[in-house]
Design a protein around this motif. Structure first.
Motif, PDB file in Angstrom:
ATOM      1  N   GLU A  31      -7.953 -15.778  13.661  1.00 44.71           N
ATOM      2  CA  GLU A  31      -8.467 -15.029  12.910  1.00 44.71           C
ATOM      3  C   GLU A  31     -10.020 -14.960  12.766  1.00 44.71           C
ATOM      4  OE1 GLU A  31      -7.070 -11.498  11.217  1.00 44.71           O
ATOM      5  OE2 GLU A  31      -9.070 -11.684  10.553  1.00 44.71           O
ATOM      6  N   ALA A  32     -10.578 -13.161  12.873  1.00 48.96           N
ATOM      7  CA  ALA A  32     -12.071 -13.531  12.699  1.00 48.96           C
ATOM      8  C   ALA A  32     -12.408 -13.676  10.832  1.00 48.96           C
ATOM      9  CB  ALA A  32     -12.641 -12.430  13.307  1.00 48.96           C
TER      10      ALA A  32
ATOM     11  N   GLY B 193       5.842   6.315   6.981  1.00 46.28           N
ATOM     12  CA  GLY B 193       5.957   5.053   7.239  1.00 46.28           C
ATOM     13  C   GLY B 193       5.687   4.175   7.974  1.00 46.28           C
TER      14      GLY B 193
ATOM     15  N   PHE C 156       3.574   0.030  10.768  1.00 48.17           N
ATOM     16  CA  PHE C 156       3.775  -1.528  10.041  1.00 48.17           C
ATOM     17  C   PHE C 156       5.858  -1.884  10.835  1.00 48.17           C
ATOM     18  CE2 PHE C 156       4.937  -5.112   8.216  1.00 48.17           C
ATOM     19  CZ  PHE C 156       5.150  -6.588   8.537  1.00 48.17           C
ATOM     20  N   ASN C 157       6.312  -1.190  10.380  1.00 44.41           N
ATOM     21  CA  ASN C 157       7.729  -1.111  10.629  1.00 44.41           C
ATOM     22  C   ASN C 157       8.164  -1.176  12.143  1.00 44.41           C
ATOM     23  OD1 ASN C 157       8.836  -1.428   7.515  1.00 44.41           O
ATOM     24  ND2 ASN C 157       8.208   1.041   7.640  1.00 44.41           N
TER      25      ASN C 157
ATOM     26  N   ARG D 185      -9.407  -2.995  17.167  1.00 47.73           N
ATOM     27  CA  ARG D 185     -11.178  -2.531  17.390  1.00 47.73           C
ATOM     28  C   ARG D 185     -11.815  -3.725  17.314  1.00 47.73           C
ATOM     29  NH1 ARG D 185      -8.797  -1.224  11.228  1.00 47.73           N
ATOM     30  NH2 ARG D 185      -8.836  -3.220  11.306  1.00 47.73           N
TER      31      ARG D 185
ATOM     32  N   VAL E 273     -12.975 -14.280  18.601  1.00 48.70           N
ATOM     33  CA  VAL E 273     -12.373 -14.788  19.482  1.00 48.70           C
ATOM     34  C   VAL E 273     -13.809 -13.292  20.877  1.00 48.70           C
ATOM     35  CG1 VAL E 273     -10.976 -13.919  21.941  1.00 48.70           C
ATOM     36  CG2 VAL E 273      -9.927 -14.650  19.814  1.00 48.70           C
TER      37      VAL E 273
ATOM     38  N   VAL F 114       0.739  -7.954  11.622  1.00 53.90           N
ATOM     39  CA  VAL F 114       1.238  -8.132  12.874  1.00 53.90           C
ATOM     40  C   VAL F 114       1.514  -9.528  13.416  1.00 53.90           C
ATOM     41  CG1 VAL F 114       2.087  -7.095  14.811  1.00 53.90           C
ATOM     42  CG2 VAL F 114       1.028  -5.950  12.869  1.00 53.90           C
TER      43      VAL F 114
ATOM     44  N   ARG G 164      -4.556   0.406   0.460  1.00 54.81           N
ATOM     45  CA  ARG G 164      -3.992   1.257   0.949  1.00 54.81           C
ATOM     46  C   ARG G 164      -2.370   0.406   0.204  1.00 54.81           C
ATOM     47  NH1 ARG G 164      -3.692   0.658   7.405  1.00 54.81           N
ATOM     48  NH2 ARG G 164      -4.685  -0.945   6.983  1.00 54.81           N
TER      49      ARG G 164
ATOM     50  N   GLY H  48      -5.710 -12.322  15.767  1.00 56.17           N
ATOM     51  CA  GLY H  48      -5.498 -11.664  15.006  1.00 56.17           C
ATOM     52  C   GLY H  48      -4.859 -12.386  13.766  1.00 56.17           C
TER      53      GLY H  48
ATOM     54  N   VAL I 227       4.651   1.229   3.463  1.00 51.92           N
ATOM     55  CA  VAL I 227       5.891   0.942   2.308  1.00 51.92           C
ATOM     56  C   VAL I 227       6.922   0.388   3.287  1.00 51.92           C
ATOM     57  CG1 VAL I 227       8.659   2.231   2.969  1.00 51.92           C
ATOM     58  CG2 VAL I 227       6.525   3.412   2.190  1.00 51.92           C
TER      59      VAL I 227
ATOM     60  N   ASN J 175      -0.970  -2.035  16.050  1.00 48.93           N
ATOM     61  CA  ASN J 175      -2.570  -0.882  16.216  1.00 48.93           C
ATOM     62  C   ASN J 175      -3.219  -0.791  17.116  1.00 48.93           C
ATOM     63  OD1 ASN J 175      -2.049  -0.056  13.861  1.00 48.93           O
ATOM     64  ND2 ASN J 175      -3.540  -0.210  13.041  1.00 48.93           N
TER      65      ASN J 175
HETATM   66  C1  LIG Z   1      -3.435   5.597   5.721  1.00 51.34           C
HETATM   67  C2  LIG Z   1      -2.234   4.509   6.104  1.00 51.34           C
HETATM   68  C3  LIG Z   1      -1.031   4.853   5.804  1.00 51.34           C
HETATM   69  C4  LIG Z   1      -0.253   3.726   6.198  1.00 51.34           C
HETATM   70  N1  LIG Z   1       1.137   3.476   5.388  1.00 51.34           N
HETATM   71  C5  LIG Z   1       2.360   2.190   6.572  1.00 51.34           C
HETATM   72  C6  LIG Z   1       3.265   2.291   6.252  1.00 51.34           C
HETATM   73  O1  LIG Z   1       3.318   3.180   4.342  1.00 51.34           O
HETATM   74  N2  LIG Z   1       4.008   1.832   6.373  1.00 51.34           N
HETATM   75  C7  LIG Z   1       3.896   1.438   8.073  1.00 51.34           C
HETATM   76  O2  LIG Z   1       5.287   0.743   8.412  1.00 51.34           O
HETATM   77  N3  LIG Z   1       2.624   1.332   8.022  1.00 51.34           N
HETATM   78  C8  LIG Z   1       1.577   2.198   8.029  1.00 51.34           C
HETATM   79  N4  LIG Z   1       1.188   2.153   8.093  1.00 51.34           N
HETATM   80  C9  LIG Z   1       0.467   1.746   9.557  1.00 51.34           C
HETATM   81  C10 LIG Z   1      -0.029  -0.316   9.431  1.00 51.34           C
HETATM   82  O3  LIG Z   1      -1.287  -0.536   8.243  1.00 51.34           O
HETATM   83  C11 LIG Z   1      -0.469  -0.772  10.498  1.00 51.34           C
HETATM   84  O4  LIG Z   1       0.781  -0.297  11.458  1.00 51.34           O
HETATM   85  C12 LIG Z   1      -0.382  -1.822  10.314  1.00 51.34           C
HETATM   86  O5  LIG Z   1      -1.801  -2.492   9.443  1.00 51.34           O
HETATM   87  C13 LIG Z   1      -1.350  -3.075  12.028  1.00 51.34           C
HETATM   88  O6  LIG Z   1      -2.034  -4.248  11.578  1.00 51.34           O
HETATM   89  P1  LIG Z   1      -2.282  -4.572  12.553  1.00 51.34           P
HETATM   90  O7  LIG Z   1      -1.702  -6.284  12.147  1.00 51.34           O
HETATM   91  O8  LIG Z   1      -1.667  -4.681  14.001  1.00 51.34           O
HETATM   92  O9  LIG Z   1      -3.760  -5.176  13.171  1.00 51.34           O
HETATM   93  P2  LIG Z   1      -4.722  -4.992  11.853  1.00 51.34           P
HETATM   94  O10 LIG Z   1      -4.425  -5.230  10.213  1.00 51.34           O
HETATM   95  O11 LIG Z   1      -5.737  -4.199  11.576  1.00 51.34           O
HETATM   96  O12 LIG Z   1      -5.558  -6.515  11.736  1.00 51.34           O
HETATM   97  C14 LIG Z   1      -6.016  -6.797  13.159  1.00 51.34           C
HETATM   98  C15 LIG Z   1      -6.380  -8.747  12.990  1.00 51.34           C
HETATM   99  O13 LIG Z   1      -7.213  -8.614  13.446  1.00 51.34           O
HETATM  100  C16 LIG Z   1      -9.020  -9.215  13.502  1.00 51.34           C
HETATM  101  N5  LIG Z   1      -9.272  -9.538  14.720  1.00 51.34           N
HETATM  102  C17 LIG Z   1     -10.025  -8.358  15.309  1.00 51.34           C
HETATM  103  N6  LIG Z   1     -10.656  -8.461  16.087  1.00 51.34           N
HETATM  104  C18 LIG Z   1     -10.551 -10.344  16.580  1.00 51.34           C
HETATM  105  C19 LIG Z   1     -10.903 -10.730  17.123  1.00 51.34           C
HETATM  106  N7  LIG Z   1     -12.073 -10.577  18.284  1.00 51.34           N
HETATM  107  N8  LIG Z   1     -10.915 -12.531  17.243  1.00 51.34           N
HETATM  108  C20 LIG Z   1     -10.386 -12.434  16.576  1.00 51.34           C
HETATM  109  N9  LIG Z   1      -9.609 -11.762  15.178  1.00 51.34           N
HETATM  110  C21 LIG Z   1      -9.664 -10.783  15.363  1.00 51.34           C
HETATM  111  C22 LIG Z   1      -8.645  -8.898  12.160  1.00 51.34           C
HETATM  112  O14 LIG Z   1      -9.651  -9.680  10.872  1.00 51.34           O
HETATM  113  C23 LIG Z   1      -7.661  -8.513  11.875  1.00 51.34           C
HETATM  114  O15 LIG Z   1      -7.413  -9.158  10.453  1.00 51.34           O
HETATM  115  C24 LIG Z   1      -0.060   2.698   7.263  1.00 51.34           C
HETATM  116  C25 LIG Z   1      -1.846   3.513   7.887  1.00 51.34           C
HETATM  117  C26 LIG Z   1      -2.886   3.960   7.841  1.00 51.34           C
HETATM  118  C27 LIG Z   1      -3.367   4.404   8.126  1.00 51.34           C
END
Ligand SMILES: Cc1cc2nc3c(=O)[nH]c(=O)nc-3n(C[C@H](O)[C@H](O)[C@H](O)COP(=O)(O)OP(=O)(O)OC[C@H]3O[C@@H](n4cnc5c(N)ncnc54)[C@H](O)[C@@H]3O)c2cc1C
Length: 428
Positions: free
Chosen positions: A56-57, A327, A330-331, A192, A159, A31, A74, A27, A77, A317
């Protein structure tokens, strides 16, 4: 290196091909991409850089908007401590031009008089944090991923399954017979893909019964670096400063509603949507003139039943999702990623496998207090301000009055918002 842990030697260039890596990250959202940069940033003397594959998918290119699902409409912050960390990963220069500084945070409880004002001036910092649109974050991250010679990126590759084997994990890919192996797999798939569930790791979920509507809002008056957090009986409403665009002043909206009402508000015609928002928010930005693309996010607190296993770490996530009220999602995950990168590099320097459970337990121990504090802070904020229970209104009023009048309390809250309230790992 004094090593009892042996794998193919460390990969330094993106054109070398291994099917075994010290670390595979699944992914390349915010993150996974941050972790790849943190693991492989330049090493000082005595440090070891692991061989890293990032899978990455979604396709990744610099043409058009980023395709990873997290880089949507979105805004995020970024706390001041995250901005420091992103600068250490060489990501900040590409982001800074698209990020708007927050110089004041105004917290208020609708229907009650007064607001708490946290200010960068009082905290003696240039900004309490920055706001950037996720699309801009995605472009900056993708530039770094495509440019990096320090790890291998395989985009457009999904994956399919993970399997624990002695000394690490095997990964199989969708539409291919190829099997990859790694001493440590970091699952940063956003939760997911079902990969954690395949391994028997459950997601514990506490639904808030709320959904957040997000959109960009064009307004009559400049925001002047202010971020508003208004608690209403329906849920929190935040308007966050964005850079002006084509001569328009803009803010990012995160507007929480009870889940049963959110769809109807989302579907309102623009004029009715803006009128309702104006009624809830007030006149601090003058007339709210336009609303951009709207999207809905059902909100829950989720925690993985396990975040580490031999050869496996869950990050971002898939490990925890928080209410966006403060917010912090991600932080927090970025601080987890920095700590993990530190532990992996320490393990390699000692000749230990990065997937070794003792090392991963040390990682888990190092992040536990920060996770508990940050998750607890967001959760209790929602519970306190969303509840109509008798007595809680008074508790809120006393809390707000204390914050308004007691500078050290405000400073503690500002440090929490800036991400400096928690123990953390500095980039070496
Ligand atoms: C409304 C809202 C507002 C927010 N505001 C803030 C904020 O202001 N500040 C803050 O710190 N946080 C905020 N967040 C939280 C933040 O958005 C998340 O913490 C962050 O997006 C998590 O990212 P991630 O990389 O874990 O997941 P994702 O962004 O979901 O990335 C996962 C990646 O994995 C890939 N993937 C999935 N399955 C596979 C597979 N089988 N093989 C290969 N790749 C795969 C996907 O394509 C994707 O690119 C907010 C969340 C929401 C819902």
């Amino acid at each position: 290196m004094n090593s009892h842990y042996e794998v193919n030697s460390h990969c330094e260039l993106s054109h070398c091909e291994f099917s075994h890596y010290e670390v595979i990250i699944v992914g390349a959202g915010m993150v996974g991409a941050s972790l790849a940069c943190a693991l492989t940033r330049a090493a000082s003397a005595g440090q070891v850089v692991p061989s890293v594959l990032l899978v990455e998918a979604a396709p990744i290119s610099l043409d058009g908007p980023p395709r990873q699902p997290g880089f949507d409409s979105r805004s995020t912050v970024l706390s001041a401590s995250s901005c420091d960390a992103l600068a250490g990963l060489d990501l900040w220069p590409a982001l800074a031009a698209h990020a708007e500084p927050i110089t004041q945070i105004l917290v208020s409880d609708q229907g009650r008089f007064g607001a708490v004002r946290l200010s960068a001036a009082e905290a003696k910092v240039p900004a309490l944090g920055y706001v950037a649109e996720n699309g801009a974050l995605g472009r900056a991250f993708n530039q770094a991923l495509l440019r990096s010679q320090r790890f291998i990126l395989r985009a457009n590759t999904r994956v399919r399954a993970l399997k624990a084997v002695p000394g690490g994990m095997h990964l199989s890919l969708e539409g291919s017979d190829e099997v990859l192996s790694a001493a440590l797999v970091v699952l940063a798939d956003g939760g997911r893909s079902g990969l954690a569930a395949q391994l028997g790791i459950e997601r514990r979920e506490c639904a808030y019964g709320q959904s957040a509507i997000i959109a960009n809002i064009a307004c009559e008056l400049p925001h002047a670096g202010r971020a508003w957090e208004r608690f209403t009986p329906k849920g929190p409403l935040a308007l966050l400063p964005l850079p002006d665009f084509e001569g328009e002043h803009r803010c990012a909206l995160v507007w929480t509603h009870p889940a049963a009402e959110a769809e109807a508000v989302l579907a309102l015609p623009d004029a009715a949507f803006l009128a309702r928002l104006q009624a809830d928010f007030g006149q601090a930005l003058g007339e709210l003139k336009k609303v951009g693309k709207r999207a809905l996010f059902p909100l829950s607190l989720t925690m993985a039943s396990e975040q580490v296993r031999p050869g496996l770490v869950l990050l971002g996530n898939v490990a925890h999702t928080l209410h966006p009220v403060a917010g912090q999602g991600f932080n927090l995950a970025l601080r987890d990623a920095l700590t993990l990168a530190h532990e992996v590099r320490s393990a390699l320097a000692l000749g230990t496998s990065p997937g070794d459970m003792r090392q991963l337990l040390r990682y888990q121990e190092s992040i536990a207090v920060d996770q508990d504090l940050t998750i607890g802070f967001s959760h209790h904020l929602v519970s306190l301000f969303s509840s109509n229970k008798p007595g809680l209104g008074l508790v809120r009023q006393i809390g707000m009055a204390a914050l308004a009048h007691v500078a050290p309390l405000r400073q503690a809250l500002a440090r929490q918002a800036m991400g400096y309230g928690q123990p953390r790992v500095d980039l070496e």
